[in-house]
Scaffold this motif. Structure first.
Motif: not given
Length: 489
Positions: A72-95
Motif C-alpha cells: 500500500v502506498n500514498n506518496p502524497v501522505e508519505h505513507l507506505a506499507g507492506t504485508v507478507k500475507d493476509i489470510v481470510l478464513s472461517n466465514p460465518g454466513f448470514g443467509g
C-alpha cells in the motif's frame, strides 16, 4: 470381480475426477471473482493511494483466501506499507452472504515519513476472529475524523463487537519524538457490545528521551467503552468550565501488573507485582476494591540519609515495601469500611489500620466529589483501628534517628510520659491517660506490638460532633466509644 463391484469402482473414480475438476473450477472462478472485487476496491481508494499484491489463492475446501506480497502506498501522505500475507478464513454466513470472517495478517510494516513527524510500525502476526464485515465498514466510516476519546459517540461504541484477537511482536518507532515501543504479545478475549473482555500484554517496553518503562505482564478486564465515551465528553466539558474532572472506574474489574520497572532522569521505580481485584463500582466510584502490592522498591536515592545508611549497614540498597488494602461500601447497611490496610516495611516493621463509617451511600460519595464538606455531617465514625508491629531493625533505626537529635529511646519515653501523659490525664482522665501513655512509652522503650482500637458503643458521632466533643467535652468520647489500647513486647 462382479459387475456391481466394478460399477462401484467406476463411480468412485468418476466422482473423484469430478471432485478434482470441480475443485479447480470453484478455485478458478473464486479467484477471478475476488480479483474483480479487489479491482473495484482499488478504484475506490482515497486519491493517490495504491494497493498491489503479488499473489492470490483460494482454498475452497478450507474456506480461506490468501493474498501475498501486499503493498500500500500514498506518496502524497508519505505513507507506505507492506504485508507478507493476509489470510481470510472461517466465514460465518448470514443467509447467502458472508457475515463474519477471521482475519490474519503476517509480517506487516507501515511507515509514515514526514518532515515534522515520522513513524514506523511492525508486527509479526495479528489475528482477529469473527470480524463483522458490514459493521466494521460502517464503524470505520463513523470513526473517521475521531481525534480523541471526547469525539467518540456512546451509541457508536455500543456497536463495537470484536472476537478474540492476538498480536505478536509489535514494534513501533516514532523517530520525531525519540520514542520506541515493543510488545511481545497482546491477547484479548474480545469486545462485546462495547465492553472489553480480558486484555493481556507481555514483555511491554517503551523508551523515550532517555526514560524507560517496562512490564513483564499487564492484564486488564471489563473496561466499558460506552462509559469511556460518556466520561471523556463530561471531562472535556468540565475542563472547559475549569472544573475538576470526576473519577470513573469505567467498569474496570481487574488490573494486574508484574515486573514493572521505570527509569529516567536519575529516578527509578521497581515493582514486582500489583493487583487490583474485587473491583466494583457505582456511579463511576469504586465501591469495593482489593489492592495488593508486592516488592515495591524505593531507591536509596529517594530516601533520607539515616534510612539509606541504615539499609546499607543491613545489606539493602532499596527499601522494599509490601502493601495490602481494601474497602467496601455496603449500600444496604450504609456502611463504608476502609481497610484493613497493612504496610510492610521489612526490617522497619508492619503498620496498618482500618476505619469504619456509618451513614454512607453511593449518592453521598458522588456528591462528596464536588462538596467534600458534606461528609462532615453525614459520615459517622463507627470504628477505628491502628496497629504497629516492630520489625527486627525497628529499635536500631529509631536509635539512629533519635541520636541525630541528641536523644535516645529512654529520653523520648520520659518526654511522652511527662508531656503527653499530663495532657491526656487532664483531658481524658487518669485511668485512660495511664493506659495510653504506658502503651506508647513501652513501645518506644522496647518496640513490639501496639494496637489502638475504637468502637462506637451505640449511635456513632458524625465528624462535626467528634470535633466539638473532643474540643469541649473530651471525656464524653469515652462514654460514646469503647477505646482499647494494648502493647506487648
Amino acid at each position: 470381480m462382479n459387475k456391481k463391484g466394478l460399477i462401484a469402482i467406476v463411480v468412485v473414480g468418476v466422482l473423484g475426477v469430478l471432485g478434482v475438476v470441480g475443485y479447480g473450477i470453484v478455485q478458478t472462478k473464486g479467484e477471478a471473482k475476488v480479483r474483480s472485487m479487489l479491482a473495484g476496491f482499488q478504484k475506490s481508494l482515497p486519491p493517490n493511494t495504491t494497493l498491489e499484491y503479488d499473489s492470490l489463492s483460494i482454498n475452497p475446501a478450507g474456506l480461506s483466501l490468501t493474498m501475498g506480497g501486499v503493498r500500500v502506498n500514498n506518496p502524497v501522505e508519505h505513507l507506505a506499507g507492506t504485508v507478507k500475507d493476509i489470510v481470510l478464513s472461517n466465514p460465518g454466513f448470514g443467509g447467502a452472504t458472508v457475515k463474519t470472517i477471521d482475519v490474519e495478517v503476517n509480517g506487516a510494516e507501515v511507515s509514515v515519513v514526514r518532515p515534522e513527524a515520522s513513524m514506523t510500525a511492525k508486527v509479526d502476526h495479528l489475528a482477529v476472529e469473527d470480524v463483522d464485515i458490514r459493521e466494521s465498514i460502517a464503524l470505520g466510516k463513523l470513526f473517521k475524523g475521531v481525534k480523541s476519546a471526547a469525539d467518540l459517540e456512546p451509541e457508536v461504541m455500543a456497536r463495537v463487537n470484536v472476537g478474540p484477537s492476538q498480536v505478536r511482536n509489535l514494534d513501533v518507532t516514532v523517530s520525531s519524538e525519540d520514542t520506541h515501543l515493543t510488545v511481545g504479545a497482546i491477547d484479548m478475549d474480545g469486545v462485546k457490545q462495547g465492553v472489553l473482555g480480558r486484555l493481556t500484554y507481555k514483555d511491554y517496553v517503551i523508551e523515550r528521551e532517555g526514560a524507560r518503562l517496562s512490564m513483564d505482564g499487564l492484564a486488564v478486564e471489563g473496561i466499558d467503552l460506552i462509559r469511556l465515551a460518556h466520561w471523556a465528553k463530561d471531562t472535556e466539558a468540565r475542563m472547559k468550565r475549569q472544573e475538576t474532572p470526576l473519577l470513573d472506574t469505567l467498569g474496570l474489574r481487574l488490573l494486574d501488573v508484574t515486573g514493572f520497572r521505570a527509569e529516567g532522569e536519575g529516578h527509578r521505580l521497581i515493582l514486582d507485582h500489583m493487583a487490583i481485584t474485587d473491583l466494583e463500582s457505582a456511579r463511576g466510584l469504586p465501591t469495593r476494591i482489593s489492592l495488593n502490592v508486592e516488592g515495591l522498591r524505593v531507591p536509596a536515592g529517594e530516601l533520607n540519609e539515616e534510612t539509606r545508611a541504615f539499609l546499607s549497614e543491613n545489606g539493602q540498597s532499596d527499601l522494599v515495601v509490601n502493601l495490602k488494602y481494601g474497602h467496601f461500601l455496603d449500600q444496604e447497611k450504609k456502611t463504608f469500611v476502609f481497610g484493613p490496610a497493612t504496610l510492610d516495611l521489612g526490617l522497619l516493621g508492619q503498620y496498618g489500620g482500618a476505619l469504619g463509617l456509618a451513614g454512607m451511600d453511593v449518592e453521598m460519595l458522588a456528591n462528596a466529589q464536588e462538596r467534600p464538606e458534606r461528609l462532615l455531617e453525614s459520615a459517622r465514625l463507627e470504628s477505628f483501628t491502628v496497629k504497629a508491629v516492630a520489625g527486627p531493625g525497628t529499635a536500631a533505626y529509631v536509635d539512629r534517628v533519635l541520636a541525630k537529635e541528641g536523644m535516645d529511646r529512654a529520653a523520648l519515653s520520659t518526654l511522652v510520659e511527662q508531656r503527653v501523659g499530663a495532657d491526656l490525664r487532664e483531658t481524658m482522665g487518669t485511668e485512660f491517660g495511664d493506659r495510653v501513655v504506658n502503651a506508647v512509652a513501652g513501645f518506644i522503650k522496647k518496640p513490639g506490638t501496639f494496637t489502638l482500637s475504637v468502637k462506637a458503643e451505640n449511635d456513632p458521632m458524625n465528624m462535626n460532633e467528634l470535633g466539638m466533643t473532643l474540643a469541649l467535652m473530651p471525656k464524653r468520647l469515652l462514654q460514646a466509644y469503647n477505646v482499647q489500647v494494648d502493647y506487648t513486647k
